[in-house]
Design a protein around this motif. Structure first.
Motif, PDB file in Angstrom:
ATOM      1  N   SER A  38       2.557  -6.334  -6.176  1.00 27.43           N
ATOM      2  CA  SER A  38       2.047  -5.401  -5.162  1.00 27.43           C
ATOM      3  C   SER A  38       0.862  -4.580  -5.678  1.00 27.43           C
ATOM      4  O   SER A  38       0.508  -3.573  -5.075  1.00 27.43           O
ATOM      5  CB  SER A  38       3.163  -4.462  -4.699  1.00 27.43           C
ATOM      6  OG  SER A  38       3.539  -3.591  -5.747  1.00 27.43           O
ATOM      7  N   ASP A  39       0.264  -5.009  -6.771  1.00 24.85           N
ATOM      8  CA  ASP A  39      -0.913  -4.297  -7.289  1.00 24.85           C
ATOM      9  C   ASP A  39      -2.042  -4.320  -6.260  1.00 24.85           C
ATOM     10  O   ASP A  39      -2.163  -5.268  -5.474  1.00 24.85           O
ATOM     11  CB  ASP A  39      -1.414  -4.948  -8.579  1.00 24.85           C
ATOM     12  CG  ASP A  39      -0.594  -4.542  -9.788  1.00 24.85           C
ATOM     13  OD1 ASP A  39       0.220  -3.605  -9.667  1.00 24.85           O
ATOM     14  OD2 ASP A  39      -0.760  -5.170 -10.842  1.00 24.85           O
ATOM     15  N   PRO A  40      -2.903  -3.305  -6.263  1.00 23.80           N
ATOM     16  CA  PRO A  40      -4.041  -3.295  -5.329  1.00 23.80           C
ATOM     17  C   PRO A  40      -4.954  -4.491  -5.574  1.00 23.80           C
ATOM     18  O   PRO A  40      -5.165  -4.914  -6.699  1.00 23.80           O
ATOM     19  CB  PRO A  40      -4.763  -1.991  -5.657  1.00 23.80           C
ATOM     20  CG  PRO A  40      -3.787  -1.157  -6.392  1.00 23.80           C
ATOM     21  CD  PRO A  40      -2.847  -2.094  -7.072  1.00 23.80           C
ATOM     22  N   GLU A  70       9.022  -2.805  -2.372  1.00 21.20           N
ATOM     23  CA  GLU A  70       8.017  -2.439  -3.364  1.00 21.20           C
ATOM     24  C   GLU A  70       6.714  -1.998  -2.693  1.00 21.20           C
ATOM     25  O   GLU A  70       6.123  -0.975  -3.073  1.00 21.20           O
ATOM     26  CB  GLU A  70       7.774  -3.629  -4.287  1.00 21.20           C
ATOM     27  CG  GLU A  70       6.852  -3.347  -5.429  1.00 21.20           C
ATOM     28  CD  GLU A  70       6.696  -4.550  -6.338  1.00 21.20           C
ATOM     29  OE1 GLU A  70       5.649  -4.620  -7.007  1.00 21.20           O
ATOM     30  OE2 GLU A  70       7.597  -5.415  -6.385  1.00 21.20           O
ATOM     31  N   TYR A  71       6.275  -2.747  -1.688  1.00 21.79           N
ATOM     32  CA  TYR A  71       5.065  -2.359  -0.957  1.00 21.79           C
ATOM     33  C   TYR A  71       5.248  -1.011  -0.260  1.00 21.79           C
ATOM     34  O   TYR A  71       4.354  -0.165  -0.288  1.00 21.79           O
ATOM     35  CB  TYR A  71       4.684  -3.425   0.079  1.00 21.79           C
ATOM     36  CG  TYR A  71       3.805  -4.524  -0.478  1.00 21.79           C
ATOM     37  CD1 TYR A  71       2.485  -4.273  -0.807  1.00 21.79           C
ATOM     38  CD2 TYR A  71       4.291  -5.811  -0.651  1.00 21.79           C
ATOM     39  CE1 TYR A  71       1.668  -5.269  -1.303  1.00 21.79           C
ATOM     40  CE2 TYR A  71       3.486  -6.817  -1.154  1.00 21.79           C
ATOM     41  CZ  TYR A  71       2.175  -6.541  -1.481  1.00 21.79           C
ATOM     42  OH  TYR A  71       1.363  -7.525  -1.978  1.00 21.79           O
ATOM     43  N   ARG A  74       5.222   1.795  -2.792  1.00 20.09           N
ATOM     44  CA  ARG A  74       3.917   2.018  -3.405  1.00 20.09           C
ATOM     45  C   ARG A  74       2.882   2.562  -2.431  1.00 20.09           C
ATOM     46  O   ARG A  74       2.099   3.445  -2.790  1.00 20.09           O
ATOM     47  CB  ARG A  74       3.398   0.707  -3.999  1.00 20.09           C
ATOM     48  CG  ARG A  74       2.096   0.903  -4.776  1.00 20.09           C
ATOM     49  CD  ARG A  74       1.594  -0.384  -5.363  1.00 20.09           C
ATOM     50  NE  ARG A  74       2.410  -0.796  -6.474  1.00 20.09           N
ATOM     51  CZ  ARG A  74       1.917  -1.209  -7.643  1.00 20.09           C
ATOM     52  NH1 ARG A  74       0.631  -1.268  -7.827  1.00 20.09           N
ATOM     53  NH2 ARG A  74       2.720  -1.569  -8.600  1.00 20.09           N
ATOM     54  N   TYR A  75       2.857   2.068  -1.187  1.00 21.90           N
ATOM     55  CA  TYR A  75       1.741   2.371  -0.304  1.00 21.90           C
ATOM     56  C   TYR A  75       2.071   3.224   0.923  1.00 21.90           C
ATOM     57  O   TYR A  75       1.161   3.789   1.509  1.00 21.90           O
ATOM     58  CB  TYR A  75       1.076   1.067   0.181  1.00 21.90           C
ATOM     59  CG  TYR A  75       0.482   0.275  -0.962  1.00 21.90           C
ATOM     60  CD1 TYR A  75      -0.654   0.742  -1.622  1.00 21.90           C
ATOM     61  CD2 TYR A  75       1.053  -0.905  -1.389  1.00 21.90           C
ATOM     62  CE1 TYR A  75      -1.203   0.034  -2.669  1.00 21.90           C
ATOM     63  CE2 TYR A  75       0.505  -1.624  -2.444  1.00 21.90           C
ATOM     64  CZ  TYR A  75      -0.615  -1.147  -3.079  1.00 21.90           C
ATOM     65  OH  TYR A  75      -1.158  -1.836  -4.118  1.00 21.90           O
ATOM     66  N   HIS A  76       3.325   3.315   1.338  1.00 26.23           N
ATOM     67  CA  HIS A  76       3.637   4.099   2.541  1.00 26.23           C
ATOM     68  C   HIS A  76       3.548   5.576   2.209  1.00 26.23           C
ATOM     69  O   HIS A  76       3.986   6.007   1.142  1.00 26.23           O
ATOM     70  CB  HIS A  76       5.028   3.751   3.068  1.00 26.23           C
ATOM     71  CG  HIS A  76       5.278   4.256   4.450  1.00 26.23           C
ATOM     72  ND1 HIS A  76       5.671   5.546   4.705  1.00 26.23           N
ATOM     73  CD2 HIS A  76       5.189   3.646   5.645  1.00 26.23           C
ATOM     74  CE1 HIS A  76       5.817   5.707   6.013  1.00 26.23           C
ATOM     75  NE2 HIS A  76       5.528   4.565   6.599  1.00 26.23           N
ATOM     76  N   TYR A  77       2.991   6.361   3.104  1.00 27.02           N
ATOM     77  CA  TYR A  77       2.765   7.774   2.813  1.00 27.02           C
ATOM     78  C   TYR A  77       4.059   8.560   2.657  1.00 27.02           C
ATOM     79  O   TYR A  77       4.075   9.614   2.025  1.00 27.02           O
ATOM     80  CB  TYR A  77       1.851   8.411   3.873  1.00 27.02           C
ATOM     81  CG  TYR A  77       2.494   8.612   5.225  1.00 27.02           C
ATOM     82  CD1 TYR A  77       2.971   9.855   5.615  1.00 27.02           C
ATOM     83  CD2 TYR A  77       2.608   7.554   6.113  1.00 27.02           C
ATOM     84  CE1 TYR A  77       3.545  10.034   6.856  1.00 27.02           C
ATOM     85  CE2 TYR A  77       3.175   7.725   7.350  1.00 27.02           C
ATOM     86  CZ  TYR A  77       3.641   8.963   7.715  1.00 27.02           C
ATOM     87  OH  TYR A  77       4.217   9.146   8.947  1.00 27.02           O
TER      88      TYR A  77
END
Length: 85
Positions: A38-40, A70-71, A74-77
Motif C-alpha cells: 500500500s505504499d504511495p 491496510e489502505y 494508511r489513507y482514510h482521514y
C-alpha cells in the motif's frame, strides 16, 4: 451517561471496587501492519483517455480484506476503526 461510565466514576471516587477487566485489550484491535503493497505510487500525469480502464475487485478473501484494511488505515482521514451499529 452510560452505566459503564457511571461505574468507572464511582470507582475513581472510591465508592465501589470493580473486578478486573476480563478483556485485557479493552476492545482495541492491534494496529494494522503497513506493508509495501500500500505504499504511495507516483502520481498519474496523463490525459484521461491514456489511462487504463478502471476495474472493481471484490474483497472476498482474507488476503484482500487485509489489503483493504491496510489502505483504509494508511489513507482514510479517520483511519481504521470498528464499525458501529
Amino acid at each position: 451517561m452510560t452505566c459503564r461510565v457511571a461505574l468507572l466514576r464511582m470507582q475513581a471516587e472510591g465508592l465501589i471496587k470493580l473486578p478486573p477487566s476480563q478483556n485485557p485489550k479493552n476492545g482495541r484491535r492491534p494496529p494494522v501492519p503497513l506493508t509495501p503493497a500500500s505504499d504511495p505510487q507516483p502520481p498519474l500525469c496523463r490525459p484521461v483517455h491514456e489511462l487504463p480502464a478502471l476495474t472493481v475487485q471484490p474483497v472476498n478473501t482474507a488476503s484482500t480484506a487485509r489489503l483493504w484494511n491496510e489502505y483504509v488505515a494508511r489513507y482514510h482521514y479517520l483511519g481504521l476503526h470498528t464499525a458501529v451499529g
